[in-house]
Write a protein that holds these residues in place. Structure first.
Motif, PDB file in Angstrom:
ATOM      1  N   PHE A  57       0.854  -1.185   0.000  1.00 57.07           N
ATOM      2  CA  PHE A  57       0.000   0.000   0.000  1.00 57.07           C
ATOM      3  C   PHE A  57       0.886   1.229   0.000  1.00 57.07           C
ATOM      4  O   PHE A  57       1.770   1.361   0.853  1.00 57.07           O
ATOM      5  CB  PHE A  57      -0.906  -0.010   1.234  1.00 57.07           C
ATOM      6  N   VAL A  58       0.675   2.107  -0.963  1.00 59.22           N
ATOM      7  CA  VAL A  58       1.398   3.373  -1.037  1.00 59.22           C
ATOM      8  C   VAL A  58       0.369   4.484  -1.166  1.00 59.22           C
ATOM      9  O   VAL A  58      -0.523   4.432  -2.023  1.00 59.22           O
ATOM     10  CB  VAL A  58       2.374   3.402  -2.238  1.00 59.22           C
ATOM     11  N   ASN A  59       0.491   5.502  -0.314  1.00 54.90           N
ATOM     12  CA  ASN A  59      -0.409   6.653  -0.330  1.00 54.90           C
ATOM     13  C   ASN A  59       0.435   7.912  -0.167  1.00 54.90           C
ATOM     14  O   ASN A  59       0.672   8.378   0.950  1.00 54.90           O
ATOM     15  CB  ASN A  59      -1.445   6.547   0.788  1.00 54.90           C
ATOM     16  N   LYS A  60       0.891   8.451  -1.282  1.00 55.91           N
ATOM     17  CA  LYS A  60       1.724   9.650  -1.267  1.00 55.91           C
ATOM     18  C   LYS A  60       1.057  10.814  -1.997  1.00 55.91           C
ATOM     19  O   LYS A  60       1.724  11.674  -2.541  1.00 55.91           O
ATOM     20  CB  LYS A  60       3.085   9.350  -1.908  1.00 55.91           C
ATOM     21  N   VAL A  61      -0.268  10.819  -2.007  1.00 55.72           N
ATOM     22  CA  VAL A  61      -1.007  11.910  -2.650  1.00 55.72           C
ATOM     23  C   VAL A  61      -1.487  12.894  -1.589  1.00 55.72           C
ATOM     24  O   VAL A  61      -1.645  12.547  -0.417  1.00 55.72           O
ATOM     25  CB  VAL A  61      -2.198  11.384  -3.484  1.00 55.72           C
ATOM     26  N   GLU A  62      -1.710  14.104  -2.008  1.00 57.77           N
ATOM     27  CA  GLU A  62      -2.218  15.137  -1.102  1.00 57.77           C
ATOM     28  C   GLU A  62      -3.657  14.831  -0.709  1.00 57.77           C
ATOM     29  O   GLU A  62      -4.427  14.279  -1.501  1.00 57.77           O
ATOM     30  CB  GLU A  62      -2.156  16.509  -1.784  1.00 57.77           C
ATOM     31  N   ASN A  63      -4.026  15.197   0.512  1.00 61.43           N
ATOM     32  CA  ASN A  63      -5.404  15.022   0.966  1.00 61.43           C
ATOM     33  C   ASN A  63      -6.354  15.736   0.010  1.00 61.43           C
ATOM     34  O   ASN A  63      -6.059  16.817  -0.476  1.00 61.43           O
ATOM     35  CB  ASN A  63      -5.587  15.589   2.372  1.00 61.43           C
ATOM     36  N   GLY A  64      -7.485  15.108  -0.235  1.00 59.18           N
ATOM     37  CA  GLY A  64      -8.499  15.706  -1.093  1.00 59.18           C
ATOM     38  C   GLY A  64      -8.289  15.472  -2.581  1.00 59.18           C
ATOM     39  O   GLY A  64      -9.094  15.911  -3.388  1.00 59.18           O
ATOM     40  N   THR A  65      -7.226  14.779  -2.939  1.00 58.78           N
ATOM     41  CA  THR A  65      -6.956  14.503  -4.349  1.00 58.78           C
ATOM     42  C   THR A  65      -7.964  13.479  -4.864  1.00 58.78           C
ATOM     43  O   THR A  65      -8.167  12.430  -4.251  1.00 58.78           O
ATOM     44  CB  THR A  65      -5.533  13.943  -4.545  1.00 58.78           C
ATOM     45  N   LYS A  66      -8.575  13.790  -6.007  1.00 60.19           N
ATOM     46  CA  LYS A  66      -9.501  12.845  -6.620  1.00 60.19           C
ATOM     47  C   LYS A  66      -8.673  11.828  -7.402  1.00 60.19           C
ATOM     48  O   LYS A  66      -7.790  12.186  -8.169  1.00 60.19           O
ATOM     49  CB  LYS A  66     -10.478  13.560  -7.551  1.00 60.19           C
ATOM     50  N   ILE A  67      -8.984  10.546  -7.187  1.00 61.46           N
ATOM     51  CA  ILE A  67      -8.205   9.472  -7.808  1.00 61.46           C
ATOM     52  C   ILE A  67      -9.131   8.599  -8.633  1.00 61.46           C
ATOM     53  O   ILE A  67     -10.173   8.153  -8.157  1.00 61.46           O
ATOM     54  CB  ILE A  67      -7.501   8.609  -6.739  1.00 61.46           C
ATOM     55  N   GLU A 118       2.677   5.641  -9.259  1.00 56.51           N
ATOM     56  CA  GLU A 118       3.743   5.473  -8.264  1.00 56.51           C
ATOM     57  C   GLU A 118       3.389   6.118  -6.927  1.00 56.51           C
ATOM     58  O   GLU A 118       4.010   5.824  -5.907  1.00 56.51           O
ATOM     59  CB  GLU A 118       5.067   6.046  -8.800  1.00 56.51           C
ATOM     60  N   LYS A 119       2.343   6.975  -6.906  1.00 50.75           N
ATOM     61  CA  LYS A 119       1.971   7.677  -5.677  1.00 50.75           C
ATOM     62  C   LYS A 119       0.814   7.050  -4.913  1.00 50.75           C
ATOM     63  O   LYS A 119       0.632   7.329  -3.731  1.00 50.75           O
ATOM     64  CB  LYS A 119       1.628   9.136  -5.990  1.00 50.75           C
ATOM     65  N   PHE A 120      -0.003   6.237  -5.590  1.00 50.60           N
ATOM     66  CA  PHE A 120      -1.102   5.584  -4.882  1.00 50.60           C
ATOM     67  C   PHE A 120      -1.409   4.242  -5.531  1.00 50.60           C
ATOM     68  O   PHE A 120      -1.758   4.172  -6.700  1.00 50.60           O
ATOM     69  CB  PHE A 120      -2.380   6.416  -4.871  1.00 50.60           C
ATOM     70  N   TYR A 121      -1.259   3.197  -4.726  1.00 51.15           N
ATOM     71  CA  TYR A 121      -1.678   1.871  -5.162  1.00 51.15           C
ATOM     72  C   TYR A 121      -1.886   0.953  -3.971  1.00 51.15           C
ATOM     73  O   TYR A 121      -1.328   1.161  -2.896  1.00 51.15           O
ATOM     74  CB  TYR A 121      -0.695   1.239  -6.157  1.00 51.15           C
ATOM     75  N   VAL A 122      -2.720  -0.038  -4.205  1.00 51.47           N
ATOM     76  CA  VAL A 122      -2.946  -1.122  -3.262  1.00 51.47           C
ATOM     77  C   VAL A 122      -2.790  -2.403  -4.061  1.00 51.47           C
ATOM     78  O   VAL A 122      -3.407  -2.548  -5.122  1.00 51.47           O
ATOM     79  CB  VAL A 122      -4.362  -1.089  -2.652  1.00 51.47           C
ATOM     80  N   ARG A 123      -1.974  -3.300  -3.566  1.00 54.12           N
ATOM     81  CA  ARG A 123      -1.810  -4.611  -4.193  1.00 54.12           C
ATOM     82  C   ARG A 123      -1.848  -5.667  -3.095  1.00 54.12           C
ATOM     83  O   ARG A 123      -1.151  -5.526  -2.098  1.00 54.12           O
ATOM     84  CB  ARG A 123      -0.483  -4.706  -4.942  1.00 54.12           C
ATOM     85  N   ILE A 124      -2.683  -6.664  -3.307  1.00 52.14           N
ATOM     86  CA  ILE A 124      -2.756  -7.751  -2.326  1.00 52.14           C
ATOM     87  C   ILE A 124      -2.714  -9.093  -3.045  1.00 52.14           C
ATOM     88  O   ILE A 124      -3.100  -9.205  -4.210  1.00 52.14           O
ATOM     89  CB  ILE A 124      -4.028  -7.701  -1.456  1.00 52.14           C
ATOM     90  N   ILE A 125      -2.234 -10.076  -2.342  1.00 52.56           N
ATOM     91  CA  ILE A 125      -2.331 -11.470  -2.776  1.00 52.56           C
ATOM     92  C   ILE A 125      -2.830 -12.239  -1.567  1.00 52.56           C
ATOM     93  O   ILE A 125      -2.244 -12.158  -0.487  1.00 52.56           O
ATOM     94  CB  ILE A 125      -0.976 -12.037  -3.231  1.00 52.56           C
ATOM     95  N   THR A 162      -7.194   0.341   3.677  1.00 59.39           N
ATOM     96  CA  THR A 162      -7.335   1.749   3.291  1.00 59.39           C
ATOM     97  C   THR A 162      -8.049   2.564   4.366  1.00 59.39           C
ATOM     98  O   THR A 162      -7.637   3.683   4.665  1.00 59.39           O
ATOM     99  CB  THR A 162      -8.041   1.886   1.924  1.00 59.39           C
ATOM    100  N   ALA A 163      -9.084   1.997   4.982  1.00 54.16           N
ATOM    101  CA  ALA A 163      -9.786   2.728   6.043  1.00 54.16           C
ATOM    102  C   ALA A 163      -8.868   2.978   7.231  1.00 54.16           C
ATOM    103  O   ALA A 163      -8.880   4.060   7.826  1.00 54.16           O
ATOM    104  CB  ALA A 163     -11.025   1.956   6.489  1.00 54.16           C
ATOM    105  N   ASN A 164      -8.040   1.998   7.587  1.00 54.00           N
ATOM    106  CA  ASN A 164      -7.120   2.158   8.706  1.00 54.00           C
ATOM    107  C   ASN A 164      -5.958   3.094   8.387  1.00 54.00           C
ATOM    108  O   ASN A 164      -5.224   3.485   9.296  1.00 54.00           O
ATOM    109  CB  ASN A 164      -6.599   0.801   9.178  1.00 54.00           C
ATOM    110  N   ALA A 165      -5.797   3.430   7.121  1.00 58.86           N
ATOM    111  CA  ALA A 165      -4.756   4.388   6.722  1.00 58.86           C
ATOM    112  C   ALA A 165      -5.256   5.826   6.848  1.00 58.86           C
ATOM    113  O   ALA A 165      -4.518   6.765   6.549  1.00 58.86           O
ATOM    114  CB  ALA A 165      -4.307   4.114   5.292  1.00 58.86           C
ATOM    115  N   GLY A 166      -6.505   5.992   7.274  1.00 53.37           N
ATOM    116  CA  GLY A 166      -7.029   7.336   7.482  1.00 53.37           C
ATOM    117  C   GLY A 166      -7.578   8.000   6.226  1.00 53.37           C
ATOM    118  O   GLY A 166      -7.708   9.215   6.171  1.00 53.37           O
ATOM    119  N   ILE A 167      -7.901   7.192   5.229  1.00 55.86           N
ATOM    120  CA  ILE A 167      -8.499   7.719   4.000  1.00 55.86           C
ATOM    121  C   ILE A 167      -9.858   7.056   3.810  1.00 55.86           C
ATOM    122  O   ILE A 167     -10.151   6.046   4.456  1.00 55.86           O
ATOM    123  CB  ILE A 167      -7.595   7.459   2.773  1.00 55.86           C
TER     124      ILE A 167
END
Length: 140
Positions: free
Chosen positions: A16-26, A59-66, A102-107
């Motif tokens: 999990f990578v979250n390097k975007v500014e708050n409020g950014t639409k993705i 490169e600034k926002f992704y979630v990958r799970i297996i 994602t919810a526990n990451a504060g988003i």
């Protein structure tokens, strides 16, 4: 016995990578893959990979799970049916994991879209791959 029963599941990998500014639409690109491996004693292991990647800045926002699940199955049932049913049993755990991370990451929690595996190329196979022709003996 039903077609199959899930015995256990586990998260094999979480990125999990979250390097975007708050409020950014993705806007996301979602990708799935699923594979089942069979072993002796009517046991199979399903592995589900899921990724949600920001289209504009991957490169600034992704979630990958297996995640993987262990199932016992009825050996008289076609493997395609086992593949479908094992995906259907494992998929809710993948959705819950992504939402929780994602919810526990504060988003706002990322909600994984539903997948109709029976209409998806995620599991389709069209029979045997034809043998390659041997050019050394006239293509036979």
């Amino acid at each position: 016995m039903s077609v199959l029963n899930i015995k256990m599941y586990r998260a094999k990998e979480i990125n999990f990578v979250n390097k975007v500014e708050n409020g950014t639409k993705i806007e996301f690109e979602n990708k799935f893959s699923y594979n089942v491996n069979y072993s002796k004693n009517n046991i199979c292991r399903g592995e589900l990979s899921y990724s949600a990647v920001a289209k504009e800045f991957p490169e600034k926002f992704y979630v990958r799970i297996i995640i993987e699940g262990l199932f016992d199955f009825d050996p008289t049932v076609a493997k395609e049916k086992i593949h479908i049913e094992s995906f259907k049993q494992l998929f809710p755990y993948a959705k819950a994991l992504v939402t929780t991370v994602t919810a526990n990451a504060g988003i706002p929690p990322l909600l994984v879209p539903a997948v109709d595996i029976e209409k998806s190329s995620i599991y389709r196979f069209d029979g045997m791959i034809p043998p390659q022709k041997n050019p050394d003996n006239g293509g036979e």
